[in-house]
Design an enzyme around this catalytic site. Structure first.
Site, short mmCIF file in Angstrom:
data_model
loop_
_atom_site.label_atom_id
_atom_site.label_comp_id
_atom_site.label_asym_id
_atom_site.label_seq_id
_atom_site.Cartn_x
_atom_site.Cartn_y
_atom_site.Cartn_z
CD GLU A 30 44.31 37.35 48.07
OE1 GLU A 30 43.22 37.06 47.53
OE2 GLU A 30 45.18 38.05 47.52
CG ASP B 174 44.29 35.16 44.40
OD1 ASP B 174 43.18 35.23 44.95
OD2 ASP B 174 44.42 35.28 43.16
#
Length: 314
Positions: free
Chosen positions: A134, A66
């Site tokens: 992610e 992320d």
């Protein structure tokens, strides 16, 4: 290029070639530490026990990916849109890294077919693919570094699946857009959770209804309150744009509300004015009730004091 050739030669001596080839088709390079890529595809519902009883899944890689993805996309957007202000760049980056976009990209590259999860989780975890994407970025970063992550995003993702110009103009936060519209036009908008139920797998489902000037507008369902609010806001904006009768109704309701508010304010002002007059009259009455002898005595005392002071000065 040279690195890929080296990795391909090493692959010739491996017995388990299939996983490497699978990731090569997706990434454009061969993994060096394939275990970390396999971990990126391990949903928490299918966690496995590692050393010392620790559960192994993709949540930590998701956290890392992320942050890395935010930096990479910010880098790309900054260079793509020269001269654009911070707000525009921030919004564009948010639209690219939001879960809806990442979910779609994950499906496009076939990541959804490789994720390991339980059947029960798949029924309601609408962000599972985006989370795995992610985690994949986190795995690439640990295995190959920042440059490889950026190259993967530019060549394999953005150039093939994302139109940055189109994304930068796309409206995605329907709730924010609705609130902005209501504030600009001075409408009262409320988000009401009207029902919370369970699906066949006992997963919670939320239903939100939006009212504009107390008139029912759009409704939406989702596996989170936020998701249901977004759906309801989307439906409401669609109704605002395409339902003339609804527009007439909310304008009429708004006019009545404002008229009632003006009347209440006028009555409140009158009441305050009357109260002020009553207070003044009360003060006047109290002043009249003070005996006149009080003032006479005061004048006499002052006169005597002045006379004594005059004598002493002589």
């Amino acid at each position: 290029m040279f690195s890929n050739i080296t990795d391909k030669i090493r692959l010739l001596f491996r017995k388990d070639k299939e996983p490497y080839l699978c990731f090569y088709k997706m990434l454009g390079f061969y993994p060096r530490n394939i275990e970390i890529y396999q971990q990126a595809l391990l949903h928490k519902s299918s966690s496995i026990k590692a050393g010392k009883g620790r559960l192994l899944n993709n949540e930590r890689l998701e956290f890392l990916g992320d942050a890395i993805l935010d930096a990479i996309v910010a880098d790309i957007v900054y260079k793509k849109f020269e001269g654009k202000r911070e707000g525009f760049l921030t919004n564009t980056r948010s639209k690219i890294v939001q879960r809806e976009t990442l979910n779609r990209v994950a499906v496009e590259i076939g990541l959804d077919k490789l994720i390991k999860y339980t059947t029960r989780q798949s029924s309601h975890n609408s962000y599972m693919c985006g989370n795995a994407f992610e985690a994949l970025i986190g795995a690439i970063y640990l295995d190959r570094g920042y440059r490889a992550c950026k190259k993967f995003m530019e060549e394999r993702i953005i150039n093939q699946y994302l139109n940055l110009e189109k994304i930068s103009r796309k409206e995605v936060n329907f709730k924010s857009k609705l609130i902005e519209w209501s504030q600009k036009n001075k409408f009262c908008v409320e988000f009401n959770l009207i029902e919370q139920s369970l699906d066949s797998d006992q997963n919670p489902i939320f239903e939100t209804q939006i009212t504009v000037e107390n008139i029912p507008a759009g409704t939406g369902k989702g596996y989170s309150k936020k998701e249901s609010q977004q759906e309801a806001a989307h439906a409401t904006l669609t109704k605002i744009k395409g339902d003339p009768q609804f527009i007439d109704a909310i304008f009429a309701a708004k006019a009545e509300r404002e008229k009632a508010a003006e009347t209440a304010e006028s009555e409140n002002t009158t009441a305050i004015h009357e109260e002020a007059i009553a207070v003044e009259e009360s003060i006047s009455v109290r002043e009249e009730e003070i005996p006149k002898e009080h003032f006479v005595d005061t004048e006499r005392i002052i006169a005597e004091a002045e006379e004594v002071a005059f004598r002493e000065s002589k």
